[in-house]
Scaffold this motif. Structure first.
Motif, PDB file in Angstrom:
ATOM      1  N   PHE A 135     -15.204  -1.247  -4.266  1.00  0.00           N
ATOM      2  CA  PHE A 135     -14.700  -2.524  -4.770  1.00  0.00           C
ATOM      3  C   PHE A 135     -14.398  -3.530  -3.664  1.00  0.00           C
ATOM      4  CE2 PHE A 135     -13.318   0.902  -7.595  1.00  0.00           C
ATOM      5  CZ  PHE A 135     -13.889   0.493  -8.786  1.00  0.00           C
ATOM      6  N   ILE A 136     -14.537  -3.144  -2.404  1.00  0.00           N
ATOM      7  CA  ILE A 136     -14.124  -4.046  -1.330  1.00  0.00           C
ATOM      8  C   ILE A 136     -15.305  -4.581  -0.518  1.00  0.00           C
ATOM      9  CG2 ILE A 136     -11.911  -2.881  -1.116  1.00  0.00           C
ATOM     10  CD1 ILE A 136     -12.916  -1.479   1.350  1.00  0.00           C
ATOM     11  N   GLU A 137     -16.505  -4.094  -0.768  1.00  0.00           N
ATOM     12  CA  GLU A 137     -17.637  -4.511   0.047  1.00  0.00           C
ATOM     13  C   GLU A 137     -18.300  -5.786  -0.452  1.00  0.00           C
ATOM     14  OE1 GLU A 137     -20.211  -1.171   0.150  1.00  0.00           O
ATOM     15  OE2 GLU A 137     -18.923   0.021   1.474  1.00  0.00           O
ATOM     16  N   ARG A 138     -18.099  -6.100  -1.722  1.00  0.00           N
ATOM     17  CA  ARG A 138     -18.781  -7.272  -2.287  1.00  0.00           C
ATOM     18  C   ARG A 138     -18.054  -7.703  -3.553  1.00  0.00           C
ATOM     19  NH1 ARG A 138     -21.070  -2.636  -3.555  1.00  0.00           N
ATOM     20  NH2 ARG A 138     -21.649  -2.178  -5.719  1.00  0.00           N
ATOM     21  N   PHE A 139     -18.475  -8.855  -4.067  1.00  0.00           N
ATOM     22  CA  PHE A 139     -17.939  -9.332  -5.345  1.00  0.00           C
ATOM     23  C   PHE A 139     -18.577  -8.526  -6.467  1.00  0.00           C
ATOM     24  CE2 PHE A 139     -18.420 -12.111  -9.076  1.00  0.00           C
ATOM     25  CZ  PHE A 139     -17.084 -12.360  -9.336  1.00  0.00           C
ATOM     26  N   THR A 140     -17.761  -7.885  -7.294  1.00  0.00           N
ATOM     27  CA  THR A 140     -18.262  -6.991  -8.334  1.00  0.00           C
ATOM     28  C   THR A 140     -18.240  -7.602  -9.729  1.00  0.00           C
ATOM     29  OG1 THR A 140     -16.059  -6.023  -8.614  1.00  0.00           O
ATOM     30  CG2 THR A 140     -17.531  -4.973  -7.029  1.00  0.00           C
ATOM     31  N   GLY A 141     -17.424  -8.624  -9.957  1.00  0.00           N
ATOM     32  CA  GLY A 141     -17.303  -9.205 -11.285  1.00  0.00           C
ATOM     33  C   GLY A 141     -16.353  -8.447 -12.191  1.00  0.00           C
ATOM     34  N   ILE A 142     -15.783  -7.355 -11.706  1.00  0.00           N
ATOM     35  CA  ILE A 142     -14.817  -6.587 -12.492  1.00  0.00           C
ATOM     36  C   ILE A 142     -13.516  -7.374 -12.565  1.00  0.00           C
ATOM     37  CG2 ILE A 142     -13.540  -4.415 -12.614  1.00  0.00           C
ATOM     38  CD1 ILE A 142     -15.770  -3.114 -11.025  1.00  0.00           C
ATOM     39  N   ILE A 147      -9.307  -3.889 -11.078  1.00  0.00           N
ATOM     40  CA  ILE A 147      -9.413  -3.494  -9.674  1.00  0.00           C
ATOM     41  C   ILE A 147      -8.031  -3.220  -9.091  1.00  0.00           C
ATOM     42  CG2 ILE A 147     -10.130  -4.247  -7.379  1.00  0.00           C
ATOM     43  CD1 ILE A 147     -12.327  -5.861  -8.660  1.00  0.00           C
ATOM     44  N   ALA A 148      -7.078  -4.109  -9.395  1.00  0.00           N
ATOM     45  CA  ALA A 148      -5.719  -3.944  -8.867  1.00  0.00           C
ATOM     46  C   ALA A 148      -5.089  -2.653  -9.375  1.00  0.00           C
ATOM     47  CB  ALA A 148      -4.860  -5.145  -9.249  1.00  0.00           C
ATOM     48  N   SER A 149      -5.328  -2.304 -10.638  1.00  0.00           N
ATOM     49  CA  SER A 149      -4.765  -1.062 -11.195  1.00  0.00           C
ATOM     50  C   SER A 149      -5.332   0.158 -10.483  1.00  0.00           C
ATOM     51  CB  SER A 149      -5.057  -0.982 -12.692  1.00  0.00           C
ATOM     52  OG  SER A 149      -4.473  -2.074 -13.380  1.00  0.00           O
ATOM     53  N   VAL A 154      -4.673   4.446  -6.243  1.00  0.00           N
ATOM     54  CA  VAL A 154      -5.066   5.072  -4.976  1.00  0.00           C
ATOM     55  C   VAL A 154      -3.896   5.084  -3.998  1.00  0.00           C
ATOM     56  CG1 VAL A 154      -6.537   4.806  -2.939  1.00  0.00           C
ATOM     57  CG2 VAL A 154      -7.510   4.525  -5.223  1.00  0.00           C
ATOM     58  N   LEU A 155      -3.216   3.956  -3.856  1.00  0.00           N
ATOM     59  CA  LEU A 155      -2.096   3.866  -2.922  1.00  0.00           C
ATOM     60  C   LEU A 155      -0.914   4.720  -3.369  1.00  0.00           C
ATOM     61  CD1 LEU A 155      -2.223   0.050  -2.067  1.00  0.00           C
ATOM     62  CD2 LEU A 155      -2.998   1.967  -0.678  1.00  0.00           C
ATOM     63  N   THR A 156      -0.814   4.978  -4.664  1.00  0.00           N
ATOM     64  CA  THR A 156       0.216   5.911  -5.156  1.00  0.00           C
ATOM     65  C   THR A 156      -0.147   7.339  -4.794  1.00  0.00           C
ATOM     66  OG1 THR A 156       0.749   4.440  -7.015  1.00  0.00           O
ATOM     67  CG2 THR A 156       1.420   6.747  -7.211  1.00  0.00           C
ATOM     68  N   LEU A 157      -1.413   7.671  -4.934  1.00  0.00           N
ATOM     69  CA  LEU A 157      -1.872   9.039  -4.702  1.00  0.00           C
ATOM     70  C   LEU A 157      -1.710   9.478  -3.249  1.00  0.00           C
ATOM     71  CD1 LEU A 157      -3.328  11.612  -5.701  1.00  0.00           C
ATOM     72  CD2 LEU A 157      -5.499  10.463  -5.198  1.00  0.00           C
ATOM     73  N   ILE A 158      -1.982   8.581  -2.308  1.00  0.00           N
ATOM     74  CA  ILE A 158      -1.998   9.001  -0.899  1.00  0.00           C
ATOM     75  C   ILE A 158      -0.610   9.394  -0.386  1.00  0.00           C
ATOM     76  CG2 ILE A 158      -4.043   7.653  -0.326  1.00  0.00           C
ATOM     77  CD1 ILE A 158      -2.276   5.494   0.790  1.00  0.00           C
ATOM     78  N   ALA A 159       0.448   8.918  -1.020  1.00  0.00           N
ATOM     79  CA  ALA A 159       1.805   9.293  -0.603  1.00  0.00           C
ATOM     80  C   ALA A 159       2.436  10.313  -1.536  1.00  0.00           C
ATOM     81  CB  ALA A 159       2.693   8.054  -0.536  1.00  0.00           C
ATOM     82  N   TYR A 160       1.764  10.625  -2.635  1.00  0.00           N
ATOM     83  CA  TYR A 160       2.309  11.542  -3.635  1.00  0.00           C
ATOM     84  C   TYR A 160       2.622  12.931  -3.078  1.00  0.00           C
ATOM     85  CZ  TYR A 160       2.120  14.682  -7.707  1.00  0.00           C
ATOM     86  OH  TYR A 160       2.372  15.664  -8.630  1.00  0.00           O
ATOM     87  N   PRO A 161       1.716  13.585  -2.339  1.00  0.00           N
ATOM     88  CA  PRO A 161       2.029  14.936  -1.842  1.00  0.00           C
ATOM     89  C   PRO A 161       3.240  14.980  -0.913  1.00  0.00           C
ATOM     90  CG  PRO A 161      -0.317  14.450  -1.638  1.00  0.00           C
ATOM     91  CD  PRO A 161       0.355  13.166  -1.969  1.00  0.00           C
ATOM     92  N   ALA A 162       3.372  13.991  -0.035  1.00  0.00           N
ATOM     93  CA  ALA A 162       4.488  13.997   0.908  1.00  0.00           C
ATOM     94  C   ALA A 162       5.825  13.897   0.186  1.00  0.00           C
ATOM     95  CB  ALA A 162       4.337  12.842   1.897  1.00  0.00           C
ATOM     96  N   ILE A 226      -6.819  -6.184   6.802  1.00  0.00           N
ATOM     97  CA  ILE A 226      -7.668  -6.308   7.986  1.00  0.00           C
ATOM     98  C   ILE A 226      -9.042  -5.704   7.732  1.00  0.00           C
ATOM     99  CG2 ILE A 226      -7.885  -5.642  10.420  1.00  0.00           C
ATOM    100  CD1 ILE A 226      -4.862  -5.703  10.616  1.00  0.00           C
ATOM    101  N   PHE A 227      -9.100  -4.649   6.907  1.00  0.00           N
ATOM    102  CA  PHE A 227     -10.382  -4.009   6.575  1.00  0.00           C
ATOM    103  C   PHE A 227     -10.992  -4.604   5.305  1.00  0.00           C
ATOM    104  CE2 PHE A 227      -8.296  -0.914   9.286  1.00  0.00           C
ATOM    105  CZ  PHE A 227      -9.328  -0.464  10.075  1.00  0.00           C
ATOM    106  N   LYS A 228     -10.498  -5.787   4.920  1.00  0.00           N
ATOM    107  CA  LYS A 228     -11.033  -6.530   3.771  1.00  0.00           C
ATOM    108  C   LYS A 228     -10.914  -5.783   2.445  1.00  0.00           C
ATOM    109  CE  LYS A 228     -14.159  -9.508   6.367  1.00  0.00           C
ATOM    110  NZ  LYS A 228     -13.499  -9.229   7.643  1.00  0.00           N
ATOM    111  N   ALA A 229      -9.932  -4.894   2.357  1.00  0.00           N
ATOM    112  CA  ALA A 229      -9.620  -4.234   1.091  1.00  0.00           C
ATOM    113  C   ALA A 229      -8.601  -5.091   0.358  1.00  0.00           C
ATOM    114  CB  ALA A 229      -9.084  -2.832   1.341  1.00  0.00           C
ATOM    115  N   TYR A 230      -9.069  -6.222  -0.174  1.00  0.00           N
ATOM    116  CA  TYR A 230      -8.174  -7.189  -0.788  1.00  0.00           C
ATOM    117  C   TYR A 230      -7.653  -6.674  -2.121  1.00  0.00           C
ATOM    118  CZ  TYR A 230     -10.604 -10.198   2.560  1.00  0.00           C
ATOM    119  OH  TYR A 230     -11.151 -10.720   3.700  1.00  0.00           O
ATOM    120  N   LEU A 231      -6.375  -6.871  -2.359  1.00  0.00           N
ATOM    121  CA  LEU A 231      -5.767  -6.443  -3.612  1.00  0.00           C
ATOM    122  C   LEU A 231      -6.304  -7.303  -4.755  1.00  0.00           C
ATOM    123  CD1 LEU A 231      -3.599  -4.473  -4.699  1.00  0.00           C
ATOM    124  CD2 LEU A 231      -1.964  -6.348  -4.534  1.00  0.00           C
ATOM    125  N   GLY A 232      -6.973  -6.676  -5.703  1.00  0.00           N
ATOM    126  CA  GLY A 232      -7.582  -7.406  -6.812  1.00  0.00           C
ATOM    127  C   GLY A 232      -9.013  -7.815  -6.563  1.00  0.00           C
ATOM    128  N   GLY A 233      -9.547  -7.510  -5.387  1.00  0.00           N
ATOM    129  CA  GLY A 233     -10.936  -7.855  -5.099  1.00  0.00           C
ATOM    130  C   GLY A 233     -11.063  -9.182  -4.371  1.00  0.00           C
TER     131      GLY A 233
END
Length: 342
Positions: A135-142, A147-149, A154-162, A226-233
């Motif tokens: 979802f971050i490499e190009r405009f998807t139209g979604i 996309i934000a959900s 994803v951001l919830t999952l990466i801290a879930y185990p800790a 910085i890595f162009k992973a914009y929230l919402g696309g």
């Protein structure tokens, strides 16, 4: 509540920032006070966007001629909302799972730790970028909310185990306390121990975990930009004033991490564009860190063993509250004479 002045002040500042952003349509310009070409009184062209900070634009304008203050005010609600809900989902899911495993499924802890072993050694930022890459490499139209959900998940999952393992360790340590052991020996159920003995401590430590995760979320949102992973696309058109004729991608929601990412390549050429966003981020992070420090200082006195383990990993000192000296409730009569042998 008097002991948590900094936390209350920090919360009110963040809430005020969110309300100001939420009410932006009532006082702000729809085009963010756009001024692409600047003319003097004689009508002569003297400058074009982006322009450095001036009296009319205190933080300057971006490459589209949009005022940086207006852009940040508009995007604040998306940044704060995303950080809040990501943190909330992390804490609710992690603490709930940790409670269940610690009290009812203790044997599952080993399997849980082994299953999420990769999350301990692979940086969270790398995992997030890998999972968001479609979802971050190009405009998807979604739609932006879809996309934000997904990104919030994803951001919830990466801290879930800790958070799960942290909660398990805390409950296991509390189960070794004498009052909890006595309750079990007297026949109390696990649910009774949870609600009557553990819950008062979990509420306090849960608040600290929430503020810590909020701080962590803000930092990773800044890095993702910085890595162009914009929230919402990203938008379809992009930034208007591209020198090579191909508009670079632009954040669709104007969240702060995206504002850094879309202008990162021109930071040396137009430093005020990126530095203004970093200024807003640093103010928000400083407020959150102030709240975290105060909570750690108060909770360390009550939960010294657990808080000490958390702080030991970072090498920080534990800001303990000063202990109040308690005057003795009685005194020996002729104490000095007795000590002298009379």
């Amino acid at each position: 509540m008097r002991n948590y002045k900094k936390t209350i002040i920090g919360f009110l500042l963040i809430l005020g920032m969110f309300i100001a952003s939420l009410l932006y349509p009532l006082y702000g310009d729809e085009d963010y006070n756009e001024e692409f070409y600047i003319y003097d009184k004689q009508g002569e062209l003297i400058a074009k966007a982006p322009t450095p900070p001036t009296q009319d634009h205190l933080l300057g304008t971006d490459r589209n001629g949009q005022d940086m203050i207006y852009l940040h005010l508009y995007g604040a609600k998306f940044t704060l909302s995303a950080a809040f809900f990501i943190t909330l989902f992390r804490v609710l899911a992690g603490v709930s799972t940790g409670i269940i495993i610690a009290l009812w499924l203790p044997k599952v802890k080993t399997y849980f730790k082994d299953f999420f072993l990769a999350f301990r050694y692979v940086p969270a930022l790398v995992i997030a970028i890998f999972m968001m890459s479609p979802f971050i490499e190009r405009f998807t139209g979604i739609p932006v909310w879809n996309i934000a959900s997904y990104q919030i998940g994803v951001l919830t999952l990466i801290a879930y185990p800790a958070i799960v393992l942290m909660t398990i360790d805390y409950i296991e340590e509390m189960q070794r306390k004498s009052f909890v052991v006595s309750s079990f020996l007297l026949g109390a159920s696990r649910f009774h121990v949870l609600t009557k003995h553990l819950w008062p401590f979990l509420k306090s430590i849960g608040l600290l975990i929430f503020v810590q995760q909020l701080l962590s979320t803000l930092v990773i949102l800044m890095h993702l930009g910085i890595f162009k992973a914009y929230l919402g696309g990203q938008t379809k058109g992009g930034i208007f004033t591209a020198d090579d004729g191909v508009p670079p991608p632009e954040t669709l929601s104007n969240e702060w991490g995206g504002l850094i990412g879309q202008n990162f390549k021109v930071m040396i050429q137009y430093p005020w564009i990126v530095l203004s966003t970093m200024l807003f981020f640093f103010i928000l992070i400083a407020i959150t860190n102030m709240m975290k420090k105060e909570l750690e200082g108060h909770l360390a006195y009550e939960n010294i063993d657990f808080i000490g383990k958390i702080k030991k990993k970072t090498g920080e000192k534990i800001p303990l509250k000063e202990k109040k000296t308690i005057s003795p409730s009685f005194q020996f009569i002729n104490k000095e004479q007795k000590e002298a042998g009379f």
